[in-house]
Design a protein around this motif. Structure first.
Motif, PDB file in Angstrom:
ATOM      1  N   HIS A  67     -10.335  -7.668   5.393  1.00 38.24           N
ATOM      2  CA  HIS A  67      -9.957  -6.254   5.512  1.00 38.24           C
ATOM      3  C   HIS A  67      -8.533  -6.013   5.026  1.00 38.24           C
ATOM      4  CE1 HIS A  67     -13.609  -5.529   7.721  1.00 38.24           C
ATOM      5  NE2 HIS A  67     -13.337  -6.552   8.500  1.00 38.24           N
ATOM      6  N   THR A  68      -8.298  -4.784   4.567  1.00 38.25           N
ATOM      7  CA  THR A  68      -6.931  -4.411   4.222  1.00 38.25           C
ATOM      8  C   THR A  68      -6.231  -3.904   5.477  1.00 38.25           C
ATOM      9  OG1 THR A  68      -7.737  -2.242   3.524  1.00 38.25           O
ATOM     10  CG2 THR A  68      -7.380  -3.889   1.800  1.00 38.25           C
ATOM     11  N   VAL A  69      -4.965  -4.299   5.606  1.00 35.36           N
ATOM     12  CA  VAL A  69      -4.236  -4.055   6.853  1.00 35.36           C
ATOM     13  C   VAL A  69      -2.793  -3.652   6.536  1.00 35.36           C
ATOM     14  CG1 VAL A  69      -3.376  -5.127   8.987  1.00 35.36           C
ATOM     15  CG2 VAL A  69      -5.607  -5.817   8.065  1.00 35.36           C
ATOM     16  N   VAL A  70      -2.314  -2.615   7.201  1.00 30.99           N
ATOM     17  CA  VAL A  70      -0.878  -2.318   7.199  1.00 30.99           C
ATOM     18  C   VAL A  70      -0.387  -2.469   8.634  1.00 30.99           C
ATOM     19  CG1 VAL A  70       0.881  -0.520   6.943  1.00 30.99           C
ATOM     20  CG2 VAL A  70      -0.905  -0.780   5.208  1.00 30.99           C
ATOM     21  N   VAL A  71       0.660  -3.289   8.808  1.00 27.60           N
ATOM     22  CA  VAL A  71       1.281  -3.457  10.122  1.00 27.60           C
ATOM     23  C   VAL A  71       2.585  -2.662  10.126  1.00 27.60           C
ATOM     24  CG1 VAL A  71       2.244  -5.080  11.803  1.00 27.60           C
ATOM     25  CG2 VAL A  71       0.316  -5.779  10.352  1.00 27.60           C
ATOM     26  N   LEU A  72       2.693  -1.700  11.022  1.00 26.35           N
ATOM     27  CA  LEU A  72       3.920  -0.919  11.140  1.00 26.35           C
ATOM     28  C   LEU A  72       4.747  -1.472  12.288  1.00 26.35           C
ATOM     29  CD1 LEU A  72       2.434   2.673  10.706  1.00 26.35           C
ATOM     30  CD2 LEU A  72       3.538   1.249   8.970  1.00 26.35           C
ATOM     31  N   GLU A  73       5.992  -1.789  12.001  1.00 25.59           N
ATOM     32  CA  GLU A  73       6.895  -2.356  13.006  1.00 25.59           C
ATOM     33  C   GLU A  73       8.158  -1.503  13.026  1.00 25.59           C
ATOM     34  OE1 GLU A  73       7.292  -4.789  15.449  1.00 25.59           O
ATOM     35  OE2 GLU A  73       9.300  -3.901  15.509  1.00 25.59           O
TER      36      GLU A  73
ATOM     37  N   PHE B 176       0.848  -1.192   0.000  1.00 23.52           N
ATOM     38  CA  PHE B 176       0.000   0.000   0.000  1.00 23.52           C
ATOM     39  C   PHE B 176       0.876   1.230   0.000  1.00 23.52           C
ATOM     40  CE2 PHE B 176      -2.351  -3.356   2.190  1.00 23.52           C
ATOM     41  CZ  PHE B 176      -3.509  -3.396   1.434  1.00 23.52           C
ATOM     42  N   ARG B 177       0.363   2.290  -0.569  1.00 25.03           N
ATOM     43  CA  ARG B 177       1.045   3.578  -0.438  1.00 25.03           C
ATOM     44  C   ARG B 177       0.476   4.285   0.781  1.00 25.03           C
ATOM     45  NH1 ARG B 177       0.853   3.737  -6.249  1.00 25.03           N
ATOM     46  NH2 ARG B 177      -1.283   4.517  -6.039  1.00 25.03           N
ATOM     47  N   PRO B 178       1.312   5.100   1.424  1.00 27.05           N
ATOM     48  CA  PRO B 178       0.837   5.781   2.628  1.00 27.05           C
ATOM     49  C   PRO B 178      -0.474   6.530   2.425  1.00 27.05           C
ATOM     50  CG  PRO B 178       3.195   6.052   2.423  1.00 27.05           C
ATOM     51  CD  PRO B 178       2.734   5.358   1.169  1.00 27.05           C
ATOM     52  N   ASN B 179      -0.704   7.033   1.209  1.00 26.26           N
ATOM     53  CA  ASN B 179      -1.945   7.783   0.992  1.00 26.26           C
ATOM     54  C   ASN B 179      -3.153   6.900   0.741  1.00 26.26           C
ATOM     55  OD1 ASN B 179      -1.582  10.462   1.542  1.00 26.26           O
ATOM     56  ND2 ASN B 179      -0.502  10.828  -0.392  1.00 26.26           N
ATOM     57  N   ASP B 180      -2.904   5.602   0.503  1.00 25.11           N
ATOM     58  CA  ASP B 180      -4.043   4.689   0.363  1.00 25.11           C
ATOM     59  C   ASP B 180      -4.789   4.656   1.688  1.00 25.11           C
ATOM     60  OD1 ASP B 180      -3.135   4.074  -2.135  1.00 25.11           O
ATOM     61  OD2 ASP B 180      -2.198   2.169  -1.565  1.00 25.11           O
ATOM     62  N   LEU B 181      -6.094   4.680   1.603  1.00 19.81           N
ATOM     63  CA  LEU B 181      -6.885   4.557   2.824  1.00 19.81           C
ATOM     64  C   LEU B 181      -7.131   3.070   3.057  1.00 19.81           C
ATOM     65  CD1 LEU B 181      -8.527   5.961   5.088  1.00 19.81           C
ATOM     66  CD2 LEU B 181     -10.497   5.868   3.536  1.00 19.81           C
ATOM     67  N   VAL B 182      -6.385   2.483   4.002  1.00 17.45           N
ATOM     68  CA  VAL B 182      -6.590   1.066   4.299  1.00 17.45           C
ATOM     69  C   VAL B 182      -7.631   0.944   5.411  1.00 17.45           C
ATOM     70  CG1 VAL B 182      -4.294   0.367   3.543  1.00 17.45           C
ATOM     71  CG2 VAL B 182      -4.663   0.987   5.941  1.00 17.45           C
TER      72      VAL B 182
ATOM     73  N   ILE C 264      -3.874 -10.140  15.458  1.00 18.22           N
ATOM     74  CA  ILE C 264      -4.953  -9.264  14.985  1.00 18.22           C
ATOM     75  C   ILE C 264      -4.810  -9.003  13.487  1.00 18.22           C
ATOM     76  CG2 ILE C 264      -5.947  -6.950  15.223  1.00 18.22           C
ATOM     77  CD1 ILE C 264      -5.433  -7.166  18.222  1.00 18.22           C
ATOM     78  N   ALA C 265      -3.577  -8.890  12.999  1.00 15.83           N
ATOM     79  CA  ALA C 265      -3.368  -8.728  11.552  1.00 15.83           C
ATOM     80  C   ALA C 265      -3.918  -9.934  10.807  1.00 15.83           C
ATOM     81  CB  ALA C 265      -1.877  -8.560  11.261  1.00 15.83           C
ATOM     82  N   LYS C 266      -3.671 -11.104  11.349  1.00 15.44           N
ATOM     83  CA  LYS C 266      -4.167 -12.334  10.714  1.00 15.44           C
ATOM     84  C   LYS C 266      -5.696 -12.388  10.763  1.00 15.44           C
ATOM     85  CE  LYS C 266      -5.657 -16.734  11.340  1.00 15.44           C
ATOM     86  NZ  LYS C 266      -6.823 -17.131  12.135  1.00 15.44           N
ATOM     87  N   GLU C 267      -6.276 -12.068  11.912  1.00 12.98           N
ATOM     88  CA  GLU C 267      -7.737 -12.129  12.048  1.00 12.98           C
ATOM     89  C   GLU C 267      -8.413 -11.126  11.114  1.00 12.98           C
ATOM     90  OE1 GLU C 267      -9.877 -14.190  14.314  1.00 12.98           O
ATOM     91  OE2 GLU C 267      -8.041 -15.262  13.780  1.00 12.98           O
ATOM     92  N   LEU C 268      -7.913  -9.895  11.055  1.00 14.16           N
ATOM     93  CA  LEU C 268      -8.562  -8.860  10.246  1.00 14.16           C
ATOM     94  C   LEU C 268      -8.370  -9.116   8.756  1.00 14.16           C
ATOM     95  CD1 LEU C 268      -7.697  -5.662  12.350  1.00 14.16           C
ATOM     96  CD2 LEU C 268      -9.893  -6.879  12.230  1.00 14.16           C
ATOM     97  N   SER C 269      -7.156  -9.539   8.374  1.00 13.35           N
ATOM     98  CA  SER C 269      -6.924  -9.729   6.933  1.00 13.35           C
ATOM     99  C   SER C 269      -7.656 -10.962   6.423  1.00 13.35           C
ATOM    100  CB  SER C 269      -5.428  -9.817   6.630  1.00 13.35           C
ATOM    101  OG  SER C 269      -4.837 -10.897   7.319  1.00 13.35           O
ATOM    102  N   THR C 270      -7.736 -12.019   7.208  1.00  6.86           N
ATOM    103  CA  THR C 270      -8.471 -13.198   6.745  1.00  6.86           C
ATOM    104  C   THR C 270      -9.980 -12.930   6.743  1.00  6.86           C
ATOM    105  OG1 THR C 270      -8.431 -14.148   8.976  1.00  6.86           O
ATOM    106  CG2 THR C 270      -6.741 -14.903   7.440  1.00  6.86           C
ATOM    107  N   ALA C 271     -10.417 -11.928   7.510  1.00  6.63           N
ATOM    108  CA  ALA C 271     -11.839 -11.558   7.481  1.00  6.63           C
ATOM    109  C   ALA C 271     -12.148 -10.623   6.307  1.00  6.63           C
ATOM    110  CB  ALA C 271     -12.230 -10.889   8.801  1.00  6.63           C
TER     111      ALA C 271
ATOM    112  N   ALA D 188      -0.363 -13.920   3.212  1.00  6.40           N
ATOM    113  CA  ALA D 188      -0.862 -14.770   2.129  1.00  6.40           C
ATOM    114  C   ALA D 188      -2.268 -14.369   1.685  1.00  6.40           C
ATOM    115  CB  ALA D 188      -0.832 -16.238   2.568  1.00  6.40           C
ATOM    116  N   THR D 189      -2.971 -13.571   2.486  1.00 10.06           N
ATOM    117  CA  THR D 189      -4.297 -13.120   2.053  1.00 10.06           C
ATOM    118  C   THR D 189      -4.202 -12.117   0.912  1.00 10.06           C
ATOM    119  OG1 THR D 189      -4.332 -11.224   3.572  1.00 10.06           O
ATOM    120  CG2 THR D 189      -5.241 -13.312   4.407  1.00 10.06           C
ATOM    121  N   GLY D 190      -3.001 -11.523   0.735  1.00 15.24           N
ATOM    122  CA  GLY D 190      -2.871 -10.470  -0.275  1.00 15.24           C
ATOM    123  C   GLY D 190      -3.459  -9.152   0.185  1.00 15.24           C
ATOM    124  N   ARG D 191      -3.900  -9.072   1.423  1.00 18.18           N
ATOM    125  CA  ARG D 191      -4.512  -7.839   1.932  1.00 18.18           C
ATOM    126  C   ARG D 191      -3.698  -7.211   3.067  1.00 18.18           C
ATOM    127  NH1 ARG D 191      -8.980 -11.071   0.687  1.00 18.18           N
ATOM    128  NH2 ARG D 191      -8.780 -12.169   2.675  1.00 18.18           N
ATOM    129  N   CYS D 192      -2.589  -7.857   3.422  1.00 15.05           N
ATOM    130  CA  CYS D 192      -1.831  -7.363   4.570  1.00 15.05           C
ATOM    131  C   CYS D 192      -0.394  -7.051   4.179  1.00 15.05           C
ATOM    132  CB  CYS D 192      -1.849  -8.422   5.682  1.00 15.05           C
ATOM    133  SG  CYS D 192      -0.889  -7.936   7.140  1.00 15.05           S
TER     134      CYS D 192
END
Lengths: 552, 180
Positions: free
Chosen positions: A40-46, A11-17, A31-38, A243-247
């Motif tokens: 939703h689009t997710v960005v995890v910042l580490e 995702f680009r920072p300006n994308d609204l995830v 939570i990333a796994k639960e939300l993305s498999t449900a 692997a969901t392609g959404r995270c």
């Protein structure tokens, strides 16, 4: 070794995830796994880097003395004071994992459920004057399905003990093979009428969901597992999320603030990228899983005219009730080699002293386990009894003789939640990004130290009953170093006394959620990871439901 | 909670630039290749390290593990702040050696018994404590830090470095397995 799945969403920072999650550890990964498999689009910042198994090592010096894979005191200094009246001095007190996977990536693997009694101790004991002891807004029965989910989705080896809480499914894997320390521990504990049981570990005892069984290399504590036999967010949850392609997992991203729009809702977060350039990630909702020290710091650093005391802090309890858990060790030498450096840290424990017993005269309880204790450098520095030589032939001879013959009895205990034990912002110190640093205020409650000494006394008895030739321990003193960072954004039904509600939504900001060690209302008996994991599975499921129903 | 994590509290070195070490490990040929210590200084540190962790019972000690190589590299990089402590401490050891044995050029000229007498005089000094710590790290840290040559330090401890082991691991679990 199976390769890690590659990030498939960018995702680009300006994308609204849909969601931005801050932190990729035990809670963030789940939570990333639960939300993305449900869906939703997710960005995890580490904030830390992403490492692969090839980059893992068994470098005790780098890890324990040079800050590899943990928060770096050179760039992220923090200050400490025992009481609010004492001057704060720069000192590393808080230690957490700083890499994709968080502290969970190099935790020891101990995976204990809490018991029904943990969730309502305050009302059962009639409260405790001068402390913030409170009931949880959830019960064991509500959390039980998520404990089970955590055990089965992650992979846990164990066997129920005589005092274990009710469970809806057995452990997915049998216990790991017993070590010599476990055999001796069991012998000593039984002789005293106690009830030793196999340690419950998030480490595979056989092949599980495509990951291999533990190979017994011996480097678990503060080391990442090259074989992916440790059942962590890093090894299990993050690959499913990607692997969901959404995270997208975005490493080297150091979050500065949660941004709030004119309507009082979170609009995303600002963060520094690897080149220290300020970036912004827009999101429909924000989930903080940054641990019990960085989560409150982020809220306090996100103060604004609308939220002058810090974000989500209308209660004033953000950062308060910090709990470390007590940890003390009893050491013992035996006649024959144990070779404790092989395999997992511990394979047997007793939970006979888990419950608070008013007859003891203090609050608290805990568990005792039989463990390796010290890697080579630490062993040479502090692994021999105090009367042993510290240099010369006698020193070299004792190191060689006793390294294989020494074990430790780890005593894991409670910490009372106290308002004065807290994470606040240091008024002057700034980190390498120019952000205000953490100031920790902490002194164990006298009951915490009494409980530690009580557990240590029982550990000493077990060691003697096991036939140890020599038993010794350092004195019980107030703790000034912590890897369990708990309680600082506690859950509760009352918005005046807690930060998040029973579903981890902040009372003050509808689309801001918090789930990590900071959510815990009480400290557990010294092994909080399974509870954090269960809370995260539950929070992830509920947050996904809220999103589906338009309730965020 | 981490056993031994008390260490993380005591960040013993100031500057973080040591990672470069990992890639430039050399087979230390003691004093001739030192970067921070002069050859005579290196000889003193080497002698001191070998008294702190001597080879006993047929097992290697600090010398065999190449602890000096770690110590010198550390002083050349992330432990540079301790160079004055080392320089002064080495000079002090030599002075004490000369006072003890008339005509001795320095600490290295003493017998090991005489060296031990000098060490007992300085045991509590920051210099000795620093050399002791660095000798231990240089003997037991991963070889990539410059010491623990061929895992000699781990051999001293009886620790085999393998990525896989199979039970039984020690005497007591083997005993139980035999019985069952």
């Amino acid at each position: 070794m199976a390769p890690q799945s590659r990030p498939s969403a960018r995702f680009r920072p300006n994308d609204l995830v849909d969601f931005v999650i801050v932190g990729s550890g035990a809670a963030g990964g789940i939570i990333a796994k639960e939300l993305s498999t449900a869906g939703h689009t997710v960005v995890v910042l580490e904030q830390g880097p992403r490492l692969t198994e090839r980059q893992f090592d068994h470098d005790e010096f780098g890890t324990f003395m040079r800050g590899h894979n943990i928060n770096d005191p050179a760039t992220q200094p923090h200050t400490f004071r025992p009481t609010p009246q004492a001057p704060a001095k720069q000192r590393q007190v808080l230690v957490y994992g700083r890499l994709v996977g968080g502290s969970n990536a190099h935790f020891t693997g101990n995976f204990w459920r809490m018991r029904p009694s943990d969730f309502n101790e305050a009302s059962r004991l009639g409260g405790m004057r001068g402390t913030g002891l409170a009931d949880w807004p959830v019960t064991y029965e509500e959390l039980e399905p998520y404990y089970t989910k955590a055990e089965w989705e992650l992979g846990v080896s164990g066997e129920p003990g005589p005092f274990d809480p009710p469970r809806s499914r057995p452990y997915p894997m049998p216990p790991l093979p017993v070590k010599s320390s476990g055999v001796l521990f069991e012998r000593g504990a039984r002789a005293l009428g106690l009830h030793p049981q196999p340690s419950q570990m998030a480490i595979n005892s056989r092949t599980y969901n495509g990951r291999p069984a533990c190979q017994h290399c011996g480097f678990c504590l503060i080391f990442m597992c090259e074989f992916r036999a440790k059942s962590t967010s890093m090894a299990v949850m993050l690959p499913i999320a990607e692997a969901t392609g959404r995270c997208e997992i975005r490493p080297n991203s150091y979050v500065a603030q949660v941004e709030i729009g004119s309507d009082g809702r979170a609009t995303g977060v600002t963060y520094f990228d690897a080149a220290k350039r300020m970036q912004r990630q827009r999101a429909k909702a924000v989930v903080l899983c940054a641990n019990g020290s960085e989560t409150p710091r982020l809220l306090l650093n996100s103060a604004s005219s609308r939220f002058p005391q810090g974000l989500a802090n209308s209660s004033g309890v953000v950062g308060k009730h910090l709990m470390f858990n007590t940890y003390f060790e009893v050491n013992a030498q035996f006649e024959q080699p144990l070779n404790e450096y092989k395999s997992v840290q511990n394979t047997r424990m007793v939970l006979d002293f888990y419950e608070t017993d008013p007859k003891r005269g203090f609050y608290g309880g805990g568990g005792i386990d039989a463990r390796f204790g010290r890697y080579p450098i630490t062993f040479a520095l502090e692994g021999l009894p105090r009367d042993a030589p510290t240099w010369g032939e006698g020193f070299a001879r004792e190191l060689g003789r006793q390294f294989p013959r020494t074990m430790a009895f780890g005593c894991h205990g409670t910490s009372l939640p106290l308002e004065t034990n807290s994470i606040t912002l240091d008024p002057t110190l700034k980190d390498a990004w120019g952000l205000p640093c953490i100031r920790t205020t902490y002194t164990d409650h006298p009951d915490d130290l009494k409980n530690a000494a009580f557990l240590g006394g029982h550990a000493t008895n077990i060691a003697h009953a096991a036939g140890a030739l020599k038993v010794w321990a350092a004195p019980v003193v107030a703790q000034t170093l912590a890897v369990h960072l708990l309680g600082t954004c506690r859950m509760g039904n009352d918005s005046r006394t807690s930060v998040v509600d029973r579903y981890h939504r902040t009372h003050d900001v509808r689309n801001l959620f918090i789930c990590d060690g900071s959510s815990m209302v009480t400290s557990s008996r010294g092994q909080p990871t399974e509870t954090i994991s269960a809370l995260a599975f539950r929070a992830g499921e509920r947050i996904a439901d809220f999103a589906k129903r338009g309730e965020i | 909670m981490a056993a031994g994590a008390a260490w993380a509290a005591a960040d013993l070195f100031d500057v973080e630039d040591a990672l470069a070490f990992a890639s430039q490990q050399t087979s230390a040929n003691v004093a001739s290749q030192t970067r921070a210590l002069t050859p005579p200084q290196a000889d003193v540190v080497s002698a001191l390290a070998s008294r702190i962790l001597p080879a006993v019972d047929g097992r290697p000690g600090a010398t065999q593990a190449g602890a000096l190589s770690f110590i010198d590299r550390a002083l050349a990089t992330f432990n540079a702040a301790q160079r004055p402590l080392y320089t002064d401490g080495i000079a002090d050891l030599n002075r004490r050696a000369q006072a003890k044995v008339r005509g001795a050029v320095g600490f290295t000229a003493l017998t090991s018994g005489q060296q031990d007498e000098v060490i007992r005089e300085v045991e509590a000094t920051p210099f000795f404590q620093a050399v002791r710590l660095d000798t231990i790290v240089g003997t037991f840290a991963l070889p990539s830090w410059g010491g623990n040559r061929d895992y000699a330090g781990w051999h001293l401890l009886g620790l085999e470095h393998q990525m896989t082991f199979k039970p039984p691991f020690g005497y007591y679990d083997a005993e139980v397995n035999r019985r069952n």
